[in-house]
Design a protein around this motif. Structure first.
Motif, mmCIF file in Angstrom:
data_model
loop_
_atom_site.group_PDB
_atom_site.id
_atom_site.type_symbol
_atom_site.label_atom_id
_atom_site.label_comp_id
_atom_site.label_asym_id
_atom_site.label_seq_id
_atom_site.Cartn_x
_atom_site.Cartn_y
_atom_site.Cartn_z
ATOM 1 N N ARG A 1 0.805 -1.119 0.058
ATOM 2 C CA ARG A 1 -0.055 0.088 -0.068
ATOM 3 C C ARG A 1 0.934 1.227 0.102
ATOM 4 N N GLU A 2 1.501 1.303 -1.076
ATOM 5 C CA GLU A 2 2.340 2.735 -1.247
ATOM 6 C C GLU A 2 1.172 3.774 -1.630
ATOM 7 N N LYS A 3 1.525 4.927 -0.868
ATOM 8 C CA LYS A 3 0.500 6.090 -1.069
ATOM 9 C C LYS A 3 0.369 6.760 -2.287
ATOM 10 N N ARG A 4 -0.638 6.816 -2.822
ATOM 11 C CA ARG A 4 -0.776 7.429 -4.315
ATOM 12 C C ARG A 4 0.194 6.842 -5.236
ATOM 13 N N THR A 5 0.250 5.426 -5.265
ATOM 14 C CA THR A 5 0.903 4.788 -6.251
ATOM 15 C C THR A 5 0.214 3.249 -6.698
ATOM 16 N N TYR B 1 -6.294 0.245 -4.715
ATOM 17 C CA TYR B 1 -7.189 0.401 -5.889
ATOM 18 C C TYR B 1 -7.719 -0.530 -6.650
ATOM 19 N N PHE B 2 -7.513 -2.050 -6.108
ATOM 20 C CA PHE B 2 -8.280 -3.104 -6.960
ATOM 21 C C PHE B 2 -9.587 -2.707 -7.146
ATOM 22 N N GLY B 3 -10.380 -2.360 -6.215
ATOM 23 C CA GLY B 3 -11.777 -2.021 -6.137
ATOM 24 C C GLY B 3 -12.251 -0.746 -6.901
ATOM 25 N N VAL B 4 -11.379 0.259 -7.239
ATOM 26 C CA VAL B 4 -12.022 1.476 -7.790
ATOM 27 C C VAL B 4 -11.304 1.571 -9.230
ATOM 28 N N ARG B 5 -10.851 0.531 -9.892
ATOM 29 C CA ARG B 5 -10.227 0.755 -11.287
ATOM 30 C C ARG B 5 -10.860 -0.575 -11.925
ATOM 31 N N LEU C 1 -9.197 -12.246 -20.024
ATOM 32 C CA LEU C 1 -10.451 -11.849 -19.185
ATOM 33 C C LEU C 1 -11.620 -12.522 -19.907
ATOM 34 N N THR C 2 -11.357 -13.499 -21.277
ATOM 35 C CA THR C 2 -12.378 -14.384 -21.874
ATOM 36 C C THR C 2 -12.279 -15.661 -20.702
ATOM 37 N N ALA C 3 -11.406 -15.916 -19.883
ATOM 38 C CA ALA C 3 -11.364 -17.129 -19.078
ATOM 39 C C ALA C 3 -11.992 -16.588 -17.888
ATOM 40 N N GLU C 4 -12.250 -17.456 -17.076
ATOM 41 C CA GLU C 4 -12.781 -17.280 -15.385
ATOM 42 C C GLU C 4 -11.744 -16.594 -14.612
ATOM 43 N N PHE C 5 -11.146 -15.366 -15.344
ATOM 44 C CA PHE C 5 -10.265 -14.740 -14.461
ATOM 45 C C PHE C 5 -10.614 -13.299 -13.949
ATOM 46 N N THR C 6 -10.100 -12.832 -12.595
ATOM 47 C CA THR C 6 -10.622 -11.798 -11.989
ATOM 48 C C THR C 6 -9.662 -11.470 -11.020
ATOM 49 N N LEU C 7 -9.596 -10.324 -10.460
ATOM 50 C CA LEU C 7 -8.858 -10.064 -9.240
ATOM 51 C C LEU C 7 -9.850 -10.014 -7.906
ATOM 52 N N SER C 8 -10.026 -11.334 -7.319
ATOM 53 C CA SER C 8 -10.959 -11.796 -6.398
ATOM 54 C C SER C 8 -10.890 -10.851 -5.055
ATOM 55 N N TRP C 9 -9.937 -10.384 -4.584
ATOM 56 C CA TRP C 9 -9.850 -9.785 -3.242
ATOM 57 C C TRP C 9 -9.712 -8.337 -3.405
ATOM 58 N N LEU C 10 -10.606 -7.495 -2.889
ATOM 59 C CA LEU C 10 -10.572 -6.048 -2.989
ATOM 60 C C LEU C 10 -10.309 -5.376 -1.647
ATOM 61 N N VAL D 1 0.401 12.047 -6.919
ATOM 62 C CA VAL D 1 -0.189 12.584 -8.214
ATOM 63 C C VAL D 1 -1.575 12.250 -7.914
ATOM 64 N N GLN D 2 -2.329 12.819 -8.821
ATOM 65 C CA GLN D 2 -4.089 12.560 -8.727
ATOM 66 C C GLN D 2 -4.313 11.066 -9.316
ATOM 67 N N ILE D 3 -5.446 10.521 -8.891
ATOM 68 C CA ILE D 3 -5.574 9.401 -9.288
ATOM 69 C C ILE D 3 -6.802 9.287 -10.323
ATOM 70 N N ASP D 4 -6.335 8.708 -11.463
ATOM 71 C CA ASP D 4 -7.549 8.810 -12.698
ATOM 72 C C ASP D 4 -8.345 7.156 -12.530
ATOM 73 N N LEU D 5 -9.516 7.451 -13.327
ATOM 74 C CA LEU D 5 -10.076 6.138 -13.632
ATOM 75 C C LEU D 5 -10.830 5.516 -12.361
ATOM 76 N N LEU D 6 -11.476 6.241 -11.451
ATOM 77 C CA LEU D 6 -11.924 5.642 -10.223
ATOM 78 C C LEU D 6 -13.280 5.322 -10.575
ATOM 79 N N VAL D 7 -13.449 3.950 -10.599
ATOM 80 C CA VAL D 7 -14.994 3.561 -10.967
ATOM 81 C C VAL D 7 -15.454 2.451 -9.998
ATOM 82 N N PHE D 8 -15.403 2.632 -8.949
ATOM 83 C CA PHE D 8 -15.616 1.725 -7.722
ATOM 84 C C PHE D 8 -17.342 1.635 -8.042
#
Length: 234
Positions: free
Chosen positions: A36-40, A66-70, A148-157, A181-188
């Motif tokens: 958990r490096e801040k803003r990285t 950021y796994f849950g917000v991107r 991503l056509t396989a049953e792949f995801t990042l399970s833990w957020l 830096v500012q964080i872009d693409l936040l889509v939680f």
């Protein structure tokens, strides 16, 4: 489902996939960590670890905050960003610490990520603080779609991401050297919001066969006994 082996196995699976498809299997194994490096979003650290026999290996760190917000494809582009640093360390000529040079930028474009200090078109391609954006239809985009056509995801957020559900910060992006830096693409997605991960599981209501695909696909089952049943979101 044990959390630790599941989370790290998914990252290893993604690393192996992109190494084979985008780097022709050239990259050596590394130790993937969650930090958990801040803003990285992530970073690469060469020969960071050593085992009891003296064998050294690189580290690629991913920030789970950021796994849950991107989207998954954007998170995985960070992994490939760091893999380009690994490639340059082993096969190229890195510049001074933290500087992203022309060789790095050209390799990024080759694998389908456009270097940009703003995270947008028109940004500088080289510099001390750099991010990237995905080249639509490029090698990374296609390789990620195959994964991503396989049953792949990042399970833990992370349940406590660095932004609220309502926040959508614009501009900026990834800085793998830890500068703010500012964080872009936040889509939680909040309660009731649509799934924006670009992959949906569909199931045939007759034979229960499942497939993965993009949202809003119209799929008919080809099994003769199902008589062309329409797949439904699982």
């Amino acid at each position: 489902m044990q959390p630790t082996p599941t989370a790290y196995a998914e990252l290893q699976q993604a690393y192996d996939h992109f190494n084979a498809v985008l780097f022709r299997g050239q990259l050596p194994d590394c130790l993937i960590t969650l930090q958990r490096e801040k803003r990285t979003f992530g970073y690469f650290s060469s020969t960071r670890f050593v085992n009891r026999d003296g064998l050294q290996t690189d580290e690629i760190a991913m920030n789970p905050s950021y796994f849950g917000v991107r989207p998954v494809r954007v998170t995985l582009s960070t992994l490939v960003h760091e893999m380009v640093h690994a490639w340059q360390f082993h096969f190229g000529k890195p510049s001074r610490a933290g500087y992203h040079n022309l060789e790095w930028a050209e390799k990024m474009e080759q694998v389908g990520l456009m270097p940009s200090n703003t995270g947008k078109a028109g940004g500088k391609r080289v510099g001390q603080q750099m991010t990237h954006y995905i080249i639509e239809g490029g090698p990374y985009d296609r390789a990620c779609a195959d994964l991503l056509t396989a049953e792949f995801t990042l399970s833990w957020l992370d349940r406590f991401p660095p932004c609220s559900v309502e926040q959508f910060a614009l501009g900026g992006g990834e800085d793998d050297d830890g500068d703010e830096v500012q964080i872009d693409l936040l889509v939680f997605p909040g309660p009731g919001e649509v799934n924006r991960s670009n992959r949906v599981k569909y199931r045939c209501p007759s034979c229960a066969v499942q497939v993965w695909g993009k949202p809003n696909l119209a799929i008919l089952c080809g099994d003769p006994g199902c008589e062309g049943s329409a797949f439904e979101p699982a």
